[in-house]
Design a protein around this motif. Structure first.
Motif, mmCIF file in Angstrom:
data_model
loop_
_atom_site.group_PDB
_atom_site.id
_atom_site.type_symbol
_atom_site.label_atom_id
_atom_site.label_comp_id
_atom_site.label_asym_id
_atom_site.label_seq_id
_atom_site.Cartn_x
_atom_site.Cartn_y
_atom_site.Cartn_z
ATOM 1 N N VAL A 101 25.780 -14.785 32.231
ATOM 2 C CA VAL A 101 24.880 -15.494 33.140
ATOM 3 C C VAL A 101 24.805 -16.979 32.788
ATOM 4 N N GLY A 102 24.725 -17.261 31.507
ATOM 5 C CA GLY A 102 24.628 -18.641 31.046
ATOM 6 C C GLY A 102 23.203 -19.027 30.690
ATOM 7 N N GLN A 103 23.082 -19.792 29.623
ATOM 8 C CA GLN A 103 21.765 -20.204 29.144
ATOM 9 C C GLN A 103 21.052 -21.113 30.149
ATOM 10 N N LYS A 104 21.815 -21.940 30.847
ATOM 11 C CA LYS A 104 21.220 -22.854 31.833
ATOM 12 C C LYS A 104 20.530 -22.056 32.932
ATOM 13 N N GLU A 105 21.194 -21.000 33.393
ATOM 14 C CA GLU A 105 20.644 -20.165 34.450
ATOM 15 C C GLU A 105 19.391 -19.426 33.960
ATOM 16 N N ILE A 106 19.429 -18.931 32.728
ATOM 17 C CA ILE A 106 18.260 -18.245 32.153
ATOM 18 C C ILE A 106 17.101 -19.218 32.035
ATOM 19 N N ALA A 107 17.375 -20.425 31.574
ATOM 20 C CA ALA A 107 16.332 -21.448 31.434
ATOM 21 C C ALA A 107 15.708 -21.758 32.799
ATOM 22 N N ARG A 108 16.558 -21.918 33.794
ATOM 23 C CA ARG A 108 16.057 -22.223 35.140
ATOM 24 C C ARG A 108 15.184 -21.079 35.666
ATOM 25 N N GLU A 109 15.648 -19.854 35.485
ATOM 26 C CA GLU A 109 14.937 -18.687 36.009
ATOM 27 C C GLU A 109 13.599 -18.458 35.298
ATOM 28 N N THR A 110 13.542 -18.773 34.008
ATOM 29 C CA THR A 110 12.322 -18.524 33.227
ATOM 30 C C THR A 110 11.406 -19.739 33.138
ATOM 31 N N GLY A 111 11.906 -20.876 33.620
ATOM 32 C CA GLY A 111 11.085 -22.084 33.557
ATOM 33 C C GLY A 111 11.023 -22.695 32.172
ATOM 34 N N LEU A 112 11.965 -22.345 31.324
ATOM 35 C CA LEU A 112 12.016 -22.892 29.966
ATOM 36 C C LEU A 112 13.122 -23.930 29.873
ATOM 37 N N SER A 113 13.106 -24.681 28.787
ATOM 38 C CA SER A 113 14.173 -25.657 28.584
ATOM 39 C C SER A 113 15.427 -24.944 28.067
ATOM 40 N N GLU A 114 16.567 -25.565 28.327
ATOM 41 C CA GLU A 114 17.824 -24.998 27.827
ATOM 42 C C GLU A 114 17.819 -24.919 26.306
ATOM 43 N N SER A 115 17.197 -25.888 25.646
ATOM 44 C CA SER A 115 17.174 -25.879 24.185
ATOM 45 C C SER A 115 16.369 -24.693 23.655
ATOM 46 N N THR A 116 15.303 -24.332 24.352
ATOM 47 C CA THR A 116 14.520 -23.154 23.943
ATOM 48 C C THR A 116 15.366 -21.895 24.052
ATOM 49 N N VAL A 117 16.037 -21.741 25.172
ATOM 50 C CA VAL A 117 16.897 -20.569 25.376
ATOM 51 C C VAL A 117 18.020 -20.575 24.354
ATOM 52 N N SER A 118 18.572 -21.734 24.063
ATOM 53 C CA SER A 118 19.647 -21.847 23.072
ATOM 54 C C SER A 118 19.176 -21.409 21.690
ATOM 55 N N ARG A 119 17.945 -21.741 21.347
ATOM 56 C CA ARG A 119 17.414 -21.362 20.020
ATOM 57 C C ARG A 119 17.256 -19.853 19.873
ATOM 58 N N TRP A 120 17.160 -19.141 20.987
ATOM 59 C CA TRP A 120 17.039 -17.685 20.912
ATOM 60 C C TRP A 120 18.258 -17.071 20.234
ATOM 61 N N ASN A 121 19.393 -17.753 20.295
ATOM 62 C CA ASN A 121 20.605 -17.252 19.629
ATOM 63 C C ASN A 121 20.460 -17.229 18.115
ATOM 64 N N ASP A 122 19.485 -17.955 17.585
ATOM 65 C CA ASP A 122 19.281 -18.026 16.136
ATOM 66 C C ASP A 122 18.396 -16.884 15.637
ATOM 67 N N GLY A 123 18.609 -15.695 16.154
ATOM 68 C CA GLY A 123 17.924 -14.522 15.630
ATOM 69 C C GLY A 123 16.870 -13.915 16.523
ATOM 70 N N GLU A 124 16.496 -14.598 17.594
ATOM 71 C CA GLU A 124 15.436 -14.065 18.457
ATOM 72 C C GLU A 124 15.881 -12.803 19.193
ATOM 73 N N TYR A 125 17.110 -12.796 19.689
ATOM 74 C CA TYR A 125 17.618 -11.603 20.365
ATOM 75 C C TYR A 125 17.697 -10.432 19.383
ATOM 76 N N ALA A 126 18.155 -10.696 18.169
ATOM 77 C CA ALA A 126 18.251 -9.644 17.144
ATOM 78 C C ALA A 126 16.870 -9.098 16.815
ATOM 79 N N ARG A 127 15.893 -9.988 16.710
ATOM 80 C CA ARG A 127 14.526 -9.553 16.381
ATOM 81 C C ARG A 127 13.980 -8.656 17.486
ATOM 82 N N TRP A 128 14.162 -9.057 18.742
ATOM 83 C CA TRP A 128 13.665 -8.236 19.831
ATOM 84 C C TRP A 128 14.439 -6.936 19.960
ATOM 85 N N ALA A 129 15.707 -6.954 19.640
ATOM 86 C CA ALA A 129 16.484 -5.717 19.650
ATOM 87 C C ALA A 129 15.939 -4.737 18.614
ATOM 88 N N GLN A 130 15.545 -5.245 17.458
ATOM 89 C CA GLN A 130 14.949 -4.385 16.421
ATOM 90 C C GLN A 130 13.607 -3.833 16.875
#
Length: 103
Positions: free
Chosen positions: A28-57
């Protein structure tokens, strides 16, 4: 089932979940996720630093799974019933007589 088996199973499920999430984020792309959620691209990009793994756990711990919307999810009991019916059908097919000479 022992606690270590449950932990190993939960860890495997969490890894599968994280992999699925990351694949979808990539498609989908981080830009599209940011647009859809109303967040900045940098916020969505930071999720790659362990946020997805944490939520998966967390999802794994709660006994939840992430599946594609196109997936059809059934209970183990339903699947067992289908397997039983298939087995009965295969046994009946094996017992069926061969073709009769005049068919």
């Amino acid at each position: 089932m022992s606690t270590s088996q449950l932990n190993a199973e939960g860890d495997a499920t969490a890894r599968e979940t994280e992999t699925l999430i990351l694949q979808r984020v990539l498609s989908v792309g981080q830009k599209e996720i940011a647009r859809e959620t109303g967040l900045s691209e940098s916020t969505v990009s930071r999720w790659n630093d362990g946020e997805y793994a944490r939520w998966a756990q967390v999802l794994s711990f709660l006994g939840l799974r992430v599946v594609p919307q196109s997936a059809i999810v059934v209970t183990p009991a339903y699947l067992h019933s289908l397997e039983t019916l298939a087995e009965i059908g295969l046994k009946a097919e094996k017992k069926r007589p061969g073709p009769l000479g005049w068919d």
